[in-house]
Structure formats: structure tokens, C-alpha cells
Scaffold this active site. Structure first.
Site, PDB file in Angstrom:
ATOM      1  N   ASP A  25       0.815  -1.212   0.000  1.00 51.17           N
ATOM      2  CA  ASP A  25       0.000   0.000   0.000  1.00 51.17           C
ATOM      3  C   ASP A  25       0.852   1.268   0.000  1.00 51.17           C
ATOM      4  O   ASP A  25       0.681   2.152   0.855  1.00 51.17           O
ATOM      5  CB  ASP A  25      -0.934   0.014   1.214  1.00 51.17           C
ATOM      6  CG  ASP A  25      -1.786  -1.230   1.329  1.00 51.17           C
ATOM      7  OD1 ASP A  25      -2.115  -1.816   0.276  1.00 51.17           O
ATOM      8  OD2 ASP A  25      -2.131  -1.625   2.452  1.00 51.17           O
ATOM      9  N   GLU A 197     -10.861   1.171  -4.647  1.00 49.65           N
ATOM     10  CA  GLU A 197     -10.212   1.622  -3.410  1.00 49.65           C
ATOM     11  C   GLU A 197      -8.923   2.367  -3.718  1.00 49.65           C
ATOM     12  O   GLU A 197      -8.504   2.468  -4.866  1.00 49.65           O
ATOM     13  CB  GLU A 197      -9.943   0.432  -2.491  1.00 49.65           C
ATOM     14  CG  GLU A 197      -9.108  -0.650  -3.113  1.00 49.65           C
ATOM     15  CD  GLU A 197      -9.054  -1.929  -2.294  1.00 49.65           C
ATOM     16  OE1 GLU A 197      -9.561  -1.949  -1.168  1.00 49.65           O
ATOM     17  OE2 GLU A 197      -8.507  -2.919  -2.789  1.00 49.65           O
TER      18      GLU A 197
END
Length: 544
Positions: A25, A197
């Protein structure tokens, strides 16, 4: 913040992953000629490492965003929960990080004047319901964009999500006005896209580009892009989405990279655009132990749209650039094959991690003994803070080695080297006692019983306190060794199933960590164990 750097040749070869091992991430911000990158850490502490670079290749960890137990701890959280998907940004002299504490907190923002820290205590954002919040600063206003529930919380199918946004007050750190849905479902809701997302904005000319991950963070992961002339939309998807994915490539390709997505764009030192994103390197099918790693690829604008890795569908392990390489001094290597030794004389390297919080009273550092860990009753199978300090497994083929000085007083007391995926998936190589006799033991966690099974042990002569322990990863296997005399290695057990520690088997979002770990297994004790060093080496074929 001033960094010690030296300038090398007039060209740079970027080597993927730019951060090997469990660094998922990624989010990146450019401030002048400096780059700052952060990653998810879930329930490890300290949380959210901060890396600095001048060239997008050589990265040095300069701190952690969540560095004080008073800021936040993750006690009671499973290791694969905790902090999800941070985003870093900069505006008018202030650094901002937004993130999600999943399950027990929600979304928050922290700030700093120096990315090395200290960072502020979290300011919670109760109106921002969802995950993956990211700040965007326009000319005069700021916005917070994030993944959230389906409209009216009535999903049409499993994985149906939205991208939503508020205006944001960067001074008082709170949302302004009303929330608006920018994207419903994904590129084409009729095709039931899942998990839109990790949204980010970039502006080029009169267009606002909203780009996000789609497909879930596994083999169907991808990156998609939309654009609008208003930041509030309506957003139109690119007709050639996705702009990055590896899901349609041949499964039998050499040294595959899979699961690519969760990207953020950044301008390179050459003025060209690059994408930093997560992907994985499986050793077989979808098995990998190194977690989701941080990669880079060039971005080109085609017909007014950004496309990642435009010259090849397959992500490359190297990309050549035409700007200077700037290597930072005293930085642990992060890409390619490398080795290093961590000693514990004065301070812990910022890359070392604990379970859920840091109890500074439970360990000490000295030139004589190195790292001394007090044995705790807590075990790694529980949701507390056992005596554990770890470093990520960063290669498919690697070795981690410790020098241990320990004398167990009972069968409950153990100290040694663990390779840990989560509370139910690990192997533990340790010194202990068995019915009063000194032994070296190898345990495998038992996910069904929440306990450990003894795989093998060897009896030691009385008084054998100092030894070396080593774990080697070899793709789908681990091997375990010990030495009672310096570097005179004895094989304890080889061909131990590494797939048991893979994300594919264990689930969750984290990667394997080698850890120095000591426990008294539920019994109070005053005993301790000393670790002189932690030595790591990685040797993967794709880097040769």
C-alpha cells in the site's frame, strides 16, 4: 530534514521491487527534490515507516509515523488488522498522513513539520466512513477522498463499493460540507466491479484525474482511471482501462510479478511521471511469503490519459532513466540482492518492528550483550505484546541468523529465532529445556489448537548457553540450522513446508517476518535472553 547523500552517474537503473518484502500500500509525496514514501504496517509497531529518496531508487528509512505508544497501540488486534493503506501529502510547510485503523478506530489524520517526525497524535475523522483516505490539495481548497460503502449501504453484489469525497479543512483537520459519491462500483457497474479503493487525484491541464485500484488486492488487482473537468465530477472512465494489471498474463512466465495495483503517481527527477504501486513475487502459482512489495514503473500520457508501463504489459524488474542516481549513506539496502548485519549496541534500527506496541522496559541494548530481551509470559499466538523484535523477510531465497546467549530455567522458557506470518502460522527455532535437559527445538504452529507442535529437537550438553541459530528460505521450503561453535552449522531440519506461511494459505494482508523471540509461556519469570546480532542475506535469481 537534511539527509546525507552522494551523487553517482548521470543515469539510473530502477530495480523492482524498490522496497523488497512486506511493504504494501505505498503512498508517495514529492517535496522539492525530495521524495517521501510510506506503507501499511497493520498491527506491527512502530507503524507506517517513512522512507526518503532523491532518485526513486535508493530509499532510506528516516522514521515512523506512529512511533509512540501514546499515539496509538494495537493491543487486542490480530496482526493482519490495525493500520490499513496510509496516504502522505504536503502543503504549505506541513506533512499530512491519513490512514485507517480498521475495526477499532476508523479514519484519522496526523501531521508533522518534518517527515522524519515527530508526528502529531491522531485526529479522528468520524464522518469519513470507509478505508484508504487520501488528501488532495487544489489551488485554494483541500479534499479527502476514500473508499466507502455502496449507496445507502445496499450493495448490489459482494464487493460493491464507492469512492466518496468531502472538502477538508487542513488547518482545523476536519471535513467541510456534504459528502458526495464520485464513483459507484467502478469502471462499469454492469460488470459488477469489486473493491474500488485507494483513490488519488492528479490534475493535468483542465482535467482532474481520479485513479484507483479495482479488483481486490490479489491476482485480479488492477489500476483504473477516470477524469472530469470538475473535481466533483461527473467522472468518465478511460475506455482502455485498466491502466495497470498483470491478471491476463501467462501463468508460466519466468519470475512472474502479480497482483499489481494500489498506485500513486509522482513526478520523477527527469520531469516524467512514474507510478509507485504494490505487487507480489510468487515462487509458485500464487504462493508468496514476502508479502506485497513496493514497485515502480513509468507513466506516459496517451490521448490525454495516463497509462502505466506503456511499453509492456509485463512489469519489468529494471527500468532505465536519464537522471542522476543519488545514493544515501548509512542506509540499509532495499532492492536487489543484498546482505547486512544489525548490531544492538546503542539503538534499534527504525526498520525493526514489535507486536502491537513498544514496551521499552522489556529490553535493553549494550555493547557487551547486544539486545537483551526479558522473557514475557505472553506468546506470539496471543493478541498482546510478547518479547519479540523482528525484520521482514525480503527475498524468496534468504537467510536470517542470530547469535543467542540464553539458559532456560524450565521447560516453559524458550528463546530463539522465529519466522512468523501470523498468530496461527509460524515456525520457531529455539533453545529450551525438555524435562530439565538443555535442547534445541523446532516448533510449528497448530492453527486448529492455537498451540505449537514439536517437529524435532536435539539434546545439548549441559551448560551450552551461547549458539547461533539460522533459518533459510528456499522458495517453497525452509531449513533450520544451529551452531555451537562459530559458524560450524548443523542441519536440524530441511524441506519444511514454506507454503504453510504463505499469504495464500494463511490469508490476511501481511508478509513473513524473522524475529528474535523469547517467552516463558504463561509463567512469570525474571530470566532474559541476549541476542548479539541479526544477520540477513537475500539471493533471488531475478536480480542476478
Amino acid at each position: 530534514m537534511v539527509s546525507s547523500i552522494c551523487t553517482l552517474a548521470q543515469s539510473t537503473t530502477l530495480v523492482n521491487p524498490i522496497l523488497t518484502g512486506f511493504y504494501p500500500d505505498p503512498s508517495v509525496a514529492k517535496v522539492g527534490s525530495d521524495y517521501y514514501l510510506i506503507n501499511s504496517t497493520f498491527s506491527y509497531f512502530p507503524g507506517l515507516p517513512v522512507f526518503h529518496s532523491k532518485d526513486l531508487k535508493n530509499w532510506k528509512q528516516i522514521g515512523n509515523v506512529i512511533s509512540r505508544p501514546s499515539q496509538m497501540n494495537f493491543m487486542g488486534h490480530r496482526m493482519t488488522r490495525g493500520l490499513f493503506a496510509p496516504a502522505i501529502s504536503y502543503h504549505n510547510g506541513t506533512y499530512y498522513v491519513t490512514c485507517t485503523l480498521i475495526d477499532k478506530g476508523g479514519n484519522f489524520v496526523v501531521t508533522a513539520n518534518d517527515p522524519a517526525g515527530p508526528w502529531s497524535d491522531p485526529v479522528w475523522l468520524p464522518e469519513v466512513k470507509g478505508i484508504d483516505p487520501s488528501l488532495y490539495f487544489d489551488d485554494t481548497k483541500a479534499y479527502i477522498v476514500y473508499n466507502s460503502d455502496a449507496p445507502e449501504n445496499k450493495p448490489l453484489y459482494s464487493g460493491h463499493r464507492t469512492v466518496r469525497m468531502y472538502e477538508f479543512d487542513p488547518v482545523n483537520l476536519k471535513v467541510v460540507g456534504e459528502e458526495k459519491i464520485l464513483i459507484n462500483g467502478g469502471v462499469d457497474i454492469s460488470k459488477k466491479p469489486v473493491w474500488i479503493e485507494a483513490p488519488h487525484f492528479i490534475k493535468k491541464g483542465e482535467w482532474y484525474f481520479l485513479y484507483a485500484a479495482e479488483g481486490g488486492t490479489s491476482v485480479n488487482h488492477s489500476e483504473v482511471v477516470f477524469r472530469s473537468k470538475s473535481i466533483w465530477g461527473p467522472f468518465i472512465p478511460y475506455e482502455h482501462n485498466p491502466i495497470l494489471t498483470q491478471k491476463d498474463l501467462p501463468a508460466d512466465r519466468k519470475h512472474p510479478i502479480t497482483s499489481a495495483g494500489h498506485a500513486q503517481f509522482v513526478e520523477g527527477p527527469d520531469g516524467k511521471m512514474y507510478a509507485i504501486f504494490l505487487a507480489v513475487r510468487p515462487y509458485e502459482d500464487n504462493y508468496y511469503n514476502t508479502g506485497r512489495e513496493t514497485f515502480i514503473a513509468p507513466v506516459e500520457w496517451k490521448d490525454g490519459w495516463p497509462v502505466i508501463n506503456p511499453d509492456s504489459k509485463e512489469i519489468k524488474y529494471t527500468y532505465k532513466t536519464n537522471y542522476k542516481e543519488i545514493k544515501q549513506k548509512n542506509a540499509l539496502p532495499q532492492s536487489g540482492n543484498f546482505q547486512y548485519t544489525l548490531s544492538f549496541e546503542k539503538e534499534l534500527d527504525p526498520a525493526l518492528i514489535f507486536f502491537r506496541t513498544c514496551d521499552s522496559s522489556s529490553f535493553s541494548l549494550s555493547k557487551t550483550n547486544g539486545l537483551t530481551l526479558k522473557l514475557k509470559p505472553e506468546t506470539c499466538m496471543e493478541l498482546g505484546n510478547p518479547a519479540f523484535i523482528g525484520k521482514r523477510q525480503q527475498h524468496i531465497n534468504s537467510s536470517a541468523e542470530i547469535a543467542l546467549d540464553f539458559s532456560a530455567k524450565s521447560d516453559n522458557e524458550k528463546a530463539g529465532l522465529i519466522i512468523f506470518q501470523d498468530e496461527k502460522h509460524f515456525y520457531y527455532l529455539c533453545k529450551s529445556k525438555d524435562k530439565g535437559n538443555d535442547v534445541i527445538q523446532l516448533f510449528k504452529s497448530n492453527p486448529e489448537s492455537n498451540n505449537m507442535n514439536l517437529l524435532t529437537q536435539v539434546l545439548l550438553a549441559a551448560g551450552a548457553e551461547k549458539m547461533q541459530l539460522r533459518i533459510d528460505s528456499e522458495g517453497k521450503n525452509y531449513s533450520f540450522r544451529y551452531a555451537l561453535k562459530p559458524n560450524k552449522w548443523v542441519l536440524l531440519k530441511d524441506n519444511v513446508d514454506a507454503k504453510f506461511l504463505s499469504t495464500h494459505v494463511a490469508g490476511g494482508f501481511i508478509g513473513c517476518v524473522f524475529g528474535m523471540y523469547a517467552t516463558s509461556s504463561g509463567i512469570e519469570t525474571s530470566n532474559s535472553a541476549s541476542f548479539k546480532y541479526l544477520r540477513y542475506a537475500g539471493n533471488d535469481p531475478m536480480f542476478k
